[in-house]
Scaffold this motif. Structure first.
Motif, PDB file in Angstrom:
ATOM      1  N   UNK A 144       0.829  -1.203   0.000  1.00  0.00           N
ATOM      2  CA  UNK A 144       0.000   0.000   0.000  1.00  0.00           C
ATOM      3  C   UNK A 144       0.865   1.255   0.000  1.00  0.00           C
ATOM      4  N   UNK A 145       1.908   1.249   0.807  1.00  0.00           N
ATOM      5  CA  UNK A 145       2.833   2.390   0.820  1.00  0.00           C
ATOM      6  C   UNK A 145       3.442   2.585  -0.565  1.00  0.00           C
ATOM      7  N   UNK A 146       3.861   1.500  -1.192  1.00  0.00           N
ATOM      8  CA  UNK A 146       4.446   1.581  -2.537  1.00  0.00           C
ATOM      9  C   UNK A 146       3.443   2.164  -3.537  1.00  0.00           C
ATOM     10  N   UNK A 147       2.196   1.721  -3.434  1.00  0.00           N
ATOM     11  CA  UNK A 147       1.164   2.183  -4.362  1.00  0.00           C
ATOM     12  C   UNK A 147       0.893   3.675  -4.198  1.00  0.00           C
ATOM     13  N   UNK A 148       0.746   4.130  -2.950  1.00  0.00           N
ATOM     14  CA  UNK A 148       0.495   5.549  -2.712  1.00  0.00           C
ATOM     15  C   UNK A 148       1.679   6.407  -3.143  1.00  0.00           C
ATOM     16  N   UNK A 149       2.872   5.910  -2.915  1.00  0.00           N
ATOM     17  CA  UNK A 149       4.069   6.648  -3.289  1.00  0.00           C
ATOM     18  C   UNK A 149       4.124   6.845  -4.805  1.00  0.00           C
ATOM     19  N   UNK A 150       3.823   5.801  -5.550  1.00  0.00           N
ATOM     20  CA  UNK A 150       3.836   5.908  -7.014  1.00  0.00           C
ATOM     21  C   UNK A 150       2.763   6.873  -7.501  1.00  0.00           C
ATOM     22  N   UNK A 151       1.611   6.849  -6.856  1.00  0.00           N
ATOM     23  CA  UNK A 151       0.542   7.787  -7.222  1.00  0.00           C
ATOM     24  C   UNK A 151       0.977   9.229  -6.986  1.00  0.00           C
ATOM     25  N   UNK A 152       1.709   9.439  -5.900  1.00  0.00           N
ATOM     26  CA  UNK A 152       2.216  10.785  -5.610  1.00  0.00           C
ATOM     27  C   UNK A 152       3.252  11.206  -6.653  1.00  0.00           C
ATOM     28  N   UNK A 153       4.114  10.286  -7.020  1.00  0.00           N
ATOM     29  CA  UNK A 153       5.114  10.556  -8.066  1.00  0.00           C
ATOM     30  C   UNK A 153       4.418  10.963  -9.363  1.00  0.00           C
ATOM     31  N   UNK A 154       3.297  10.283  -9.642  1.00  0.00           N
ATOM     32  CA  UNK A 154       2.534  10.562 -10.864  1.00  0.00           C
ATOM     33  C   UNK A 154       1.607  11.773 -10.716  1.00  0.00           C
ATOM     34  N   UNK A 155       1.699  12.453  -9.584  1.00  0.00           N
ATOM     35  CA  UNK A 155       0.921  13.657  -9.278  1.00  0.00           C
ATOM     36  C   UNK A 155      -0.587  13.415  -9.338  1.00  0.00           C
ATOM     37  N   UNK A 156      -1.007  12.287  -8.804  1.00  0.00           N
ATOM     38  CA  UNK A 156      -2.421  11.968  -8.711  1.00  0.00           C
ATOM     39  C   UNK A 156      -2.994  12.527  -7.412  1.00  0.00           C
ATOM     40  N   UNK A 157      -4.315  12.565  -7.334  1.00  0.00           N
ATOM     41  CA  UNK A 157      -5.007  13.003  -6.122  1.00  0.00           C
ATOM     42  C   UNK A 157      -5.804  11.822  -5.579  1.00  0.00           C
ATOM     43  N   UNK A 158      -5.595  11.510  -4.285  1.00  0.00           N
ATOM     44  CA  UNK A 158      -6.281  10.375  -3.689  1.00  0.00           C
ATOM     45  C   UNK A 158      -6.704  10.694  -2.256  1.00  0.00           C
ATOM     46  N   UNK A 159      -7.812  10.070  -1.854  1.00  0.00           N
ATOM     47  CA  UNK A 159      -8.397  10.215  -0.516  1.00  0.00           C
ATOM     48  C   UNK A 159      -8.333   8.841   0.151  1.00  0.00           C
ATOM     49  N   UNK A 160      -7.626   8.780   1.292  1.00  0.00           N
ATOM     50  CA  UNK A 160      -7.411   7.520   2.001  1.00  0.00           C
ATOM     51  C   UNK A 160      -8.073   7.562   3.379  1.00  0.00           C
ATOM     52  N   UNK A 161      -8.826   6.518   3.704  1.00  0.00           N
ATOM     53  CA  UNK A 161      -9.417   6.367   5.034  1.00  0.00           C
ATOM     54  C   UNK A 161      -8.790   5.146   5.700  1.00  0.00           C
TER      55      UNK A 161
END
Length: 243
Positions: free
Chosen positions: A20-37
Motif C-alpha cells: 500500500x505504501x508503494x502504491x500511494x508513493x507511485x501515485x504521488x510521483x505521478x501527481x495523482x489526487x487520492x483520498x485515504x481512510x
C-alpha cells in the motif's frame, strides 16, 4: 480493479502494508489526487449510525484496515485480508520514501505543542523532506478554505491530517476538489506518537494485536470508545449469519 472485502457495507482494500505504501508513493510521483481512510471498528460502527459520514468514507479512493478487529472479521466471514494497514505505519513508510525524493509534506492537526514537536522530529529524521505547511487542529470552519488554498499553493505531495474521526475525513471530502494533486490521509493520533508526546504500544503488544488494550490502559478516558469493539463483533456475527 482493486480487490475489496465488504465489512458491514464498508469496502476494505485487500492489500499488505508495504504494498500500500508503494502504491500511494507511485501515485504521488505521478501527481495523482487520492483520498485515504484508515478505518478501525470504531469508525465502521460510527458509519452505521451517521449516514453523512458513511457516504463520505464511501467516496474515498481507499479504505484500509487500521484495526485487528477488521482483519479478524474478514477472516471470520471467509474473506481474509492481507493484514492491518495502519495510518501510523503508512505515514512512516511514506515519509521514508518521500525523503528519498525530496517531496513536499503538509501536516494538519493535533495540539500546537505537538505539531511543533512533530515538525522538529521530521526535520531531524527526514532531513530531505520539504515541509510546506504545518498547523495545529484548532481552527474554525471559516479558516478551512484558507488552509485548503494554502495546501493547493504549496503543491504538497502528501497531506497528513490528525484531526480525529470523523472530522479529518469530513474535511478531506469537503475540500478534495480544491486540489489538483496530493495524497490525503487521516492518521488520527499518529502525530502524538511520532512527536514523542505519547508512546506507541510496546512491540510485543503490537505483535499480539493488543495495541487497543494498551491505549485503554494508558488513556482510561478512552474506555467509552472501546465499547465500539463488542458492538462491532455483534454486528459482524449478524452479518456472518445472514451471509
Amino acid at each position: 480493479m482493486k480487490q475489496t472485502v465488504d465489512i458491514l457495507g464498508i469496502p476494505f482494500y485487500n492489500v499488505s502494508q508495504n504494498a500500500f505504501v508503494d502504491e500511494l508513493f507511485q501515485l504521488a510521483i505521478d501527481e495523482k489526487r487520492r483520498f485515504v481512510v484508515t478505518a478501525n471498528p470504531e469508525i465502521v460502527m460510527h458509519a452505521q449510525q451517521d449516514f453523512e459520514f458513511n457516504q463520505i468514507i464511501l467516496q474515498a479512493d481507499y479504505i484500509v484496515a487500521d484495526g485487528i478487529g477488521i482483519v479478524k472479521a474478514a477472516k471470520n466471514i471467509g474473506k481474509p485480508l492481507n493484514g492491518r494497514v495502519t495510518g501510523y505505519d503508512t505515514m512512516l513508510g511514506l515519509l521514508q520514501k518521500a525523503n528519498e525524493k525530496k517531496m513536499r509534506i503538509y501536516f494538519i492537526g493535533a495540539k500546537p505543542n505537538v505539531i511543533e514537536k512533530l515538525v522538529e522530529k521530521v526535520q531531524k529524521t527526514y532531513s530531505d523532506i520539504e515541509i510546506v505547511g504545518a498547523r495545529d487542529g484548532y481552527f474554525s470552519a471559516s479558516e478551512s478554505k484558507r488552509i485548503a488554498d494554502d495546501i493547493a499553493e504549496s503543491k504538497a505531495d502528501f497531506v497528513f491530517l490528525a484531526l480525529g474521526f470523523p472530522r479529518q475525513e469530513k474535511w478531506i471530502a469537503a475540500h478534495l476538489q480544491d486540489f489538483d494533486k496530493g495524497i490525503f490521509i487521516g492518521v488520527g493520533g499518529s502525530f502524538d506518537v511520532l512527536s514523542g508526546e505519547t508512546k506507541r504500544a510496546p512491540k510485543i503488544l503490537v505483535k499480539c494485536n493488543l495495541e487497543w488494550l494498551y491505549r485503554i490502559l494508558s488513556q482510561p478516558s478512552r474506555w467509552r470508545r472501546a465499547l465500539a469493539i463488542p458492538q462491532f463483533m455483534f454486528a459482524m456475527n449478524r452479518q456472518r449469519k445472514q451471509g
